[in-house]
Structure formats: structure tokens, C-alpha cells
Design an enzyme around this catalytic site. Sequence first.
Site, PDB file in Angstrom:
ATOM      1  N   GLU A 164      33.179  48.632  43.232  1.00 32.04           N
ATOM      2  CA  GLU A 164      34.470  48.670  43.944  1.00 32.04           C
ATOM      3  C   GLU A 164      34.797  50.087  44.392  1.00 32.04           C
ATOM      4  OE1 GLU A 164      37.896  46.760  42.131  1.00 32.04           O
ATOM      5  OE2 GLU A 164      39.225  48.265  42.975  1.00 32.04           O
ATOM      6  N   GLU A 165      34.400  51.057  43.602  1.00 33.81           N
ATOM      7  CA  GLU A 165      34.810  52.434  43.868  1.00 33.81           C
ATOM      8  C   GLU A 165      33.953  53.154  44.904  1.00 33.81           C
ATOM      9  OE1 GLU A 165      37.609  53.706  42.857  1.00 33.81           O
ATOM     10  OE2 GLU A 165      38.048  51.895  41.712  1.00 33.81           O
ATOM     11  N   GLU A 178      34.869  40.624  41.704  1.00 28.68           N
ATOM     12  CA  GLU A 178      36.020  40.051  41.001  1.00 28.68           C
ATOM     13  C   GLU A 178      35.907  38.516  41.024  1.00 28.68           C
ATOM     14  OE1 GLU A 178      39.272  43.612  41.556  1.00 28.68           O
ATOM     15  OE2 GLU A 178      39.092  42.234  43.221  1.00 28.68           O
ATOM     16  N   ASP A 226      39.384  55.396  36.493  1.00 31.58           N
ATOM     17  CA  ASP A 226      38.480  54.708  37.436  1.00 31.58           C
ATOM     18  C   ASP A 226      37.239  55.571  37.638  1.00 31.58           C
ATOM     19  OD1 ASP A 226      39.943  52.409  38.295  1.00 31.58           O
ATOM     20  OD2 ASP A 226      41.160  53.623  39.643  1.00 31.58           O
ATOM     21  N   ASP A 278      33.014  46.084  38.999  1.00 29.66           N
ATOM     22  CA  ASP A 278      34.316  46.739  39.132  1.00 29.66           C
ATOM     23  C   ASP A 278      34.470  47.534  37.833  1.00 29.66           C
ATOM     24  OD1 ASP A 278      36.918  47.513  39.286  1.00 29.66           O
ATOM     25  OD2 ASP A 278      37.733  45.534  39.771  1.00 29.66           O
ATOM     26  N   ASP A 333      43.656  51.966  47.546  1.00 26.48           N
ATOM     27  CA  ASP A 333      44.324  51.974  46.240  1.00 26.48           C
ATOM     28  C   ASP A 333      44.263  53.401  45.696  1.00 26.48           C
ATOM     29  OD1 ASP A 333      44.519  49.182  46.322  1.00 26.48           O
ATOM     30  OD2 ASP A 333      42.521  48.942  45.436  1.00 26.48           O
ATOM     31  N   LEU A 368      36.753  49.501  36.502  1.00 25.50           N
ATOM     32  CA  LEU A 368      38.009  49.411  35.737  1.00 25.50           C
ATOM     33  C   LEU A 368      39.024  48.609  36.537  1.00 25.50           C
ATOM     34  CD1 LEU A 368      38.610  50.510  32.916  1.00 25.50           C
ATOM     35  CD2 LEU A 368      40.045  52.217  34.000  1.00 25.50           C
ATOM     36  N   ASP A 369      38.988  47.305  36.326  1.00 25.46           N
ATOM     37  CA  ASP A 369      39.903  46.446  37.067  1.00 25.46           C
ATOM     38  C   ASP A 369      41.306  46.497  36.462  1.00 25.46           C
ATOM     39  OD1 ASP A 369      40.336  44.317  39.087  1.00 25.46           O
ATOM     40  OD2 ASP A 369      41.002  43.277  37.281  1.00 25.46           O
TER      41      ASP A 369
END
Length: 325
Positions: A92-93, A271, A69, A114, A63, A116-117
Site C-alpha cells: 500500500e505504501e 485489503e 507506517d 498493507d 493519506d 499497517l492498516d
Amino acid sequence: MKDVMNLTRFILEEQKAYPEAYGELTNLLLDIIFAAKIISREVNKAGLIDILGSIGKKNIHQDEVQKLDVYAQEVFEKILLHTGHISGLASEEKDDIIPVPPGYHKGKYILIFDPLDGSSNINVNVSVGSIFAIYHKISKGADADVSDFLQKGKNQVAAGYVIYGSSTMFVYTTGKGVHSFTLDPTIGEFILTEKNITIPKKSKYFSVNEGYYHLWDDATKKIVSHFKGQYSGRHIGSLVADFHRNLLTGGVHLNPPTSERPEGKLRLLYEGAPLALIIEQAGGSASDGKQNVLDIKPTDIHQRTPLFIGSKNDVKMIEETYAKK
Ligand code: AHM
Ligand code: MG
């Protein structure tokens, strides 16, 4: 004057139910709240300062990484790694677990999040969110290892999300109901909005990205056609916002497998699982199409899952339709 219940007082009062508790979970939640306030401040300024847009790189999931983010990730790391309440982070990052730096105390919890979803929506002023899950550290030794993060969702000690929308809200559970708080920016405090939220039994909305219709199997097409006849459609494409609407108004959110991504798009640990705990605590349920999301034993920190989440009856109908396939 009516009683004013802020989030800090609410969490401290919840802690009273556990006289043996030292307050470590309380303090960890307070760290997350602090991070949420800082991220909220920055998200609200987006458009005024040079913080919108991509950094020109892709993350491990391929992504586009947005500037916000990176900012949100840094805020979580800077706050959480130095207060002594966790023994490791995963996000996530970041590909790997993030250890507590040498010289800092290591706590008995781990946090996976996460930062910044829905960040692909940020450039067009659509609501985004942060999602988190807290587990007990189960490995031996002071530092967390990967086994601490590969626990079933049902082992979560707490889970929550922050939605940066027309107002910023903090929604969380420690396994004793779901509670929501709204940030009053004039005083910098989250104030209780609703205690013990329950998802309405009768759904109003279904939400799914129909752009993937051509990649769905027949069972998925059948499920979506069924909902079309019954409910109104609402889809934002920002998981926290889609989830939050359905939680409050009644509905179901679908992120089905596709022929291109049979494993699903959303990530199980930061998530699917935290939102599954919240929906279950609110009287709903979450499934990957076959089983309760909270029963899935993860094998990888970044593993993906299909996700069907919302009202119990809708999720049951989805599982039954896939079972007949
Ligand atoms: P992200 O964590 O990289 O932002 O990706 C997750 C987001 C969810 O918020 C949203 O539900 C989903 O991706 C939308 O994906 P798609 O546009 O493929 O339907
Ligand atoms: Mg995400």
C-alpha cells in the site's frame, strides 16, 4: 502439561500434507511471522518512544503517512527482500513493485501487503493490523513483473493478517481452514488459539461508517436500515479489527461506494482479496456488491473496491438489494 502448539510447528505440520513441497511457502510464512513480531514490539511501545504521529507527507492514496507506517514498511522490506522466498513485493505504501535487490535469490512467490492498516487510529491506541496475500509468480524470468500481482484473489496461495490489539494475533489460511495464534510476549512465540475458525451462521453485529450516509445511494441506505433492525452496531474504523470481531462473533462489515468514491475506499489486492479468502475459508463470503471479491480481475495494483464481508446470508442480501436497484 497440555500440548503447546506454536505457529512454526503448526505450519511445518501443515506442510507435511504436501510431500513434494520444498518448504518455500513455510519459510515465507515464517519471514512474515518474524516481521509481525518486530512490528508488534514497536506498536506496543508507541506512546513511550517518539514513533507516534505523521511524518508530514501523504502517500499515493493521499493519506497522511504515519511514522509507524514507514517503520512497518521497512520491516517487511528488510526481512522479505533478502531471504530468497519471493521474487517481488508490492505494498500500500509504495507506488511501484519493489524488486529483490541484485545478489539475492529470487523465489517462486510474490507478496502483496498493507504494512499497517488503520494507521490513522494508532495515535489514540486503537487496534491496527498488517494484511498480506501470497501468490505464485506466473511471469517468465527471475524478477516479478506487474502481471504477477494482477491475479484474481482466488489464485491466492495463502493470506492472513496480524492484529495488534490488546494482544497480538496472527490469523491465516493456506486454503485449508483459518487458524489463529496469540503472541506470548514473554517467550516471543505465537501459540495456537483456535484451529479451523468458522464464522457463526447467525450474525450479531453490522459495522459501517455512517458518517458517509449523505453520500450513499438509496440501495445502500436500505441495506443499512435492514441491518439496524436486526443486529447491534459495532464500528471501529480499523478494517482488521472490524473484520476480526465479525469473524469471531458473527456479523458483516460494509465499506459501500459513495457518490464521492464510487469505486470504493478499500484496496482490492491488499485489503479486500486476502480478507475475502479468509472469510470464505471460514464459511462466509465477500462481495463488491455485485460479485465475489475473489473473482475480480485486477487492472491496477492499487485499485479500490467496495467491500461487503462477513456472514454469507448478509452478503447475499446485500447483493440482492443492489441487483434490484
Ligand atoms: P489505511 O490502509 O490507509 O489505514 O485505510 C484503510 C482503513 C481501514 O482500516 C478502515 O476500514 C477504513 O480505512 C476506514 O476509512 P473511513 O475512516 O473513511 O471510514
Ligand atoms: Mg489499509
